[in-house]
Design an enzyme around this catalytic site. Structure first.
Site, PDB file in Angstrom:
ATOM      1  N   ARG A  14      -9.363 -32.735  45.318  1.00 35.30           N
ATOM      2  CA  ARG A  14      -8.381 -33.966  45.132  1.00 35.30           C
ATOM      3  C   ARG A  14      -8.578 -34.891  46.184  1.00 35.30           C
ATOM      4  O   ARG A  14      -8.557 -34.717  47.292  1.00 35.30           O
ATOM      5  CB  ARG A  14      -6.822 -33.137  45.609  1.00 35.30           C
ATOM      6  CG  ARG A  14      -6.625 -31.908  44.750  1.00 35.30           C
ATOM      7  CD  ARG A  14      -5.120 -31.519  45.201  1.00 35.30           C
ATOM      8  NE  ARG A  14      -4.542 -30.654  44.023  1.00 35.30           N
ATOM      9  CZ  ARG A  14      -4.528 -29.287  44.109  1.00 35.30           C
ATOM     10  NH1 ARG A  14      -4.783 -28.814  45.146  1.00 35.30           N
ATOM     11  NH2 ARG A  14      -4.006 -28.644  43.134  1.00 35.30           N
ATOM     12  N   THR A  70      -4.860 -26.902  33.942  1.00 33.01           N
ATOM     13  CA  THR A  70      -3.983 -26.562  35.088  1.00 33.01           C
ATOM     14  C   THR A  70      -3.399 -25.206  34.583  1.00 33.01           C
ATOM     15  O   THR A  70      -2.758 -24.741  33.670  1.00 33.01           O
ATOM     16  CB  THR A  70      -3.037 -27.466  35.417  1.00 33.01           C
ATOM     17  OG1 THR A  70      -2.004 -26.782  36.377  1.00 33.01           O
ATOM     18  CG2 THR A  70      -2.423 -28.100  34.199  1.00 33.01           C
ATOM     19  N   ASP A 122       2.145 -27.305  33.011  1.00 35.14           N
ATOM     20  CA  ASP A 122       3.224 -28.388  33.301  1.00 35.14           C
ATOM     21  C   ASP A 122       2.864 -29.631  32.748  1.00 35.14           C
ATOM     22  O   ASP A 122       3.298 -30.613  33.417  1.00 35.14           O
ATOM     23  CB  ASP A 122       3.646 -28.565  34.685  1.00 35.14           C
ATOM     24  CG  ASP A 122       2.319 -28.917  35.517  1.00 35.14           C
ATOM     25  OD1 ASP A 122       1.300 -28.723  34.948  1.00 35.14           O
ATOM     26  OD2 ASP A 122       2.805 -29.165  36.861  1.00 35.14           O
ATOM     27  N   ASP A 182      -0.570 -24.284  35.555  1.00 34.62           N
ATOM     28  CA  ASP A 182       0.820 -24.475  35.690  1.00 34.62           C
ATOM     29  C   ASP A 182       1.355 -24.728  34.147  1.00 34.62           C
ATOM     30  O   ASP A 182       2.666 -24.517  34.163  1.00 34.62           O
ATOM     31  CB  ASP A 182       1.287 -25.572  36.525  1.00 34.62           C
ATOM     32  CG  ASP A 182       1.018 -25.301  37.924  1.00 34.62           C
ATOM     33  OD1 ASP A 182       0.636 -24.060  38.241  1.00 34.62           O
ATOM     34  OD2 ASP A 182       1.102 -26.021  38.721  1.00 34.62           O
ATOM     35  N   ASP A 201      -1.874 -33.692  35.992  1.00 41.13           N
ATOM     36  CA  ASP A 201      -1.141 -34.755  36.087  1.00 41.13           C
ATOM     37  C   ASP A 201      -1.986 -35.872  36.959  1.00 41.13           C
ATOM     38  O   ASP A 201      -2.049 -37.197  36.576  1.00 41.13           O
ATOM     39  CB  ASP A 201       0.233 -34.986  35.957  1.00 41.13           C
ATOM     40  CG  ASP A 201       0.574 -34.032  37.286  1.00 41.13           C
ATOM     41  OD1 ASP A 201      -0.230 -33.599  38.134  1.00 41.13           O
ATOM     42  OD2 ASP A 201       1.796 -34.127  37.556  1.00 41.13           O
ATOM     43  N   GLY A 204      -6.515 -28.748  41.164  1.00 38.64           N
ATOM     44  CA  GLY A 204      -6.951 -27.430  41.051  1.00 38.64           C
ATOM     45  C   GLY A 204      -7.445 -26.785  39.952  1.00 38.64           C
ATOM     46  O   GLY A 204      -7.429 -27.238  38.898  1.00 38.64           O
ATOM     47  N   ARG A 218       4.610 -25.015  41.569  1.00 34.00           N
ATOM     48  CA  ARG A 218       5.594 -25.696  42.535  1.00 34.00           C
ATOM     49  C   ARG A 218       6.617 -26.461  41.823  1.00 34.00           C
ATOM     50  O   ARG A 218       7.549 -26.473  42.300  1.00 34.00           O
ATOM     51  CB  ARG A 218       4.522 -27.043  43.131  1.00 34.00           C
ATOM     52  CG  ARG A 218       3.744 -26.435  44.285  1.00 34.00           C
ATOM     53  CD  ARG A 218       2.762 -27.800  44.771  1.00 34.00           C
ATOM     54  NE  ARG A 218       2.109 -28.191  43.477  1.00 34.00           N
ATOM     55  CZ  ARG A 218       0.863 -28.693  43.705  1.00 34.00           C
ATOM     56  NH1 ARG A 218       0.412 -28.953  44.930  1.00 34.00           N
ATOM     57  NH2 ARG A 218       0.232 -28.965  42.650  1.00 34.00           N
TER      58      ARG A 218
HETATM   59  O1  F6P Z   1      -1.492 -26.826  40.220  1.00 38.50           O
HETATM   60  C1  F6P Z   1      -1.832 -25.765  40.327  1.00 38.50           C
HETATM   61  C2  F6P Z   1      -1.661 -25.037  41.558  1.00 38.50           C
HETATM   62  O2  F6P Z   1      -2.236 -23.807  41.413  1.00 38.50           O
HETATM   63  C3  F6P Z   1       0.023 -24.843  41.931  1.00 38.50           C
HETATM   64  O3  F6P Z   1       0.539 -23.682  41.200  1.00 38.50           O
HETATM   65  C4  F6P Z   1       0.008 -24.664  43.431  1.00 38.50           C
HETATM   66  O4  F6P Z   1       1.331 -25.132  43.650  1.00 38.50           O
HETATM   67  C5  F6P Z   1      -1.110 -25.772  43.931  1.00 38.50           C
HETATM   68  O5  F6P Z   1      -2.015 -25.698  42.684  1.00 38.50           O
HETATM   69  C6  F6P Z   1      -1.855 -24.927  45.074  1.00 38.50           C
HETATM   70  O6  F6P Z   1      -2.893 -25.855  45.582  1.00 38.50           O
HETATM   71  P1  F6P Z   1      -3.938 -25.530  46.598  1.00 38.50           P
HETATM   72  O7  F6P Z   1      -4.980 -24.479  45.837  1.00 38.50           O
HETATM   73  O8  F6P Z   1      -4.450 -26.920  46.933  1.00 38.50           O
HETATM   74  O9  F6P Z   1      -3.278 -24.799  47.592  1.00 38.50           O
END
Ligand code: F6P
Length: 322
Positions: A72, A126, A130, A128, A103, A11, A172
């Site tokens: 991804r 990121t 995390d 997050d 990660d 992301g 998440r």
């Molecule tokens: O990991 C970053 C993040 O923004 C999370 O907080 C979220 O759950 C996820 O990516 C959303 O991913 P996508 O943009 O693929 O929907």
């Protein structure tokens, strides 16, 4: 080492561009060539490369997103995909790689090193926050500021109409965005994946506010809360509590975009710079972290295993100050 590559993966996060700029200009200042890889591991497999010079990274420090794009990649999860990716890097003479991501990106980098010997260093990118071993990840501060700004606006309308708002923020598996946003926006309560949510306790807390003649309330819900997202939590609360009219706002991807804060620009600049220095010093399979305002090296194995614990006192503080 004569040539390295840099890429963003997973992301996107505000500050990634500042990180690419720092990697590129640090390497160039040391006489090392730099190649950018478009679209993360997918671009590596498809040899989607661009040579980077001083000016290719001009005028990007203030921009959200990532000019190298991100993805991804499913193909990189296969042995064959990684072999193609490594062969493409070797054909270009790339000996080291800086990955700006989360990660999943670091797990991919570790596989690239163990299977093909390419040295890899990560920068935590990121929203997050995390990852273990760093106080902050690139993009987290901007995401929190974006969410706080949005909730300030929600507060105005919530108060004008005497309403209860459930606001969902990203996260998440981690409640860092929710916690910091809740503290900074003066929310009534914050619901996070790290702790069990008890709907009945939340209702008691809301009733207390109502008795105190509060005109409105804001609850922050991390998307990965064990009771579900904001829509689910609002529905469950409404089955037993109708003291205020209820509304739900899901902030979603607005938290991922926008110009990075000064904090994220500086963090990304320092981490990108350190990543190149560590790579040239022979390091591999490490993430650059920031601990007590110092740059540190954290083995991938530790960084991706779990994240820092959420400070339970801060969760409590949200409710005390509400
Ligand atoms: O990991 C970053 C993040 O923004 C999370 O907080 C979220 O759950 C996820 O990516 C959303 O991913 P996508 O943009 O693929 O929907």
């Amino acid at each position: 080492m004569k040539k390295i590559a840099v890429m963003t993966s997973g992301g996107d996060a505000p500050g990634m561009n500042a990180g690419i700029r720092a990697v590129t200009r640090t390497a160039l200042s040391m006489g090392i060539e730099v190649m950018g890889i478009y679209r993360g591991y997918q671009g590596m497999i498809e040899a989607d490369f661009i040579p980077l010079d001083h000016f290719k990274v001009s005028n990007i420090i203030h921009r959200g997103g990532t000019f190298l794009k991100t993805a991804r990649s499913q193909d990189f999860r296969t042995v064959e995909g990684r072999a193609t990716a490594a062969a493409n890097l070797k054909k270009e003479g790339v000996e080291g790689l800086v990955v700006i991501g989360g990660d999943g990106s670091f797990r991919g980098a570790a596989a690239l090193h163990s299977e093909h010997g390419i040295k890899v260093v990560g920068c935590p990118g990121t929203i997050d926050n995390d990852l273990f071993g760093t106080d902050y990840t690139i993009g987290y501060d901007t995401a929190v500021n974006t969410a706080v700004h949005a909730i300030d606006q929600i507060r105005d309308t919530a108060d004008s109409h005497n309403r209860l708002f459930f606001v969902e923020v990203m996260g998440r598996d981690a409640g860092f965005i929710a916690l910091r946003t809740g503290l900074a926006s003066g929310a009534e309560s914050v619901l996070v994946p790290e702790t069990t949510t008890y709907i009945d306790e939340l209702i008691v807390h809301l009733q207390k506010g109502l008795k105190m003649q509060k005109s409105s309330a804001i609850i922050i819900v991390a998307e990965g809360d064990d009771e579900g997202g904001a829509i689910d939590v609002a529905r469950k609360v409404n089955e037993k509590f109708t003291g205020w009219e209820t509304k739900v706002t899901v902030l979603g991807h607005i938290q991922r975009g926008g110009s990075p804060t000064a904090f994220d620009r500086i963090l990304a600049s320092r981490m990108g710079h350190q990543a190149v220095k560590s790579l040239l010093a022979g390091a591999t399979d490490i993430m650059i972290g920031q601990r007590n305002n110092e740059m540190v090296e954290v083995p991938f194995g530790q960084a991706v295993k779990h994240h820092e614990t959420l400070n339970p006192h801060l969760l409590e503080l949200v409710e005390i100050l509400a």
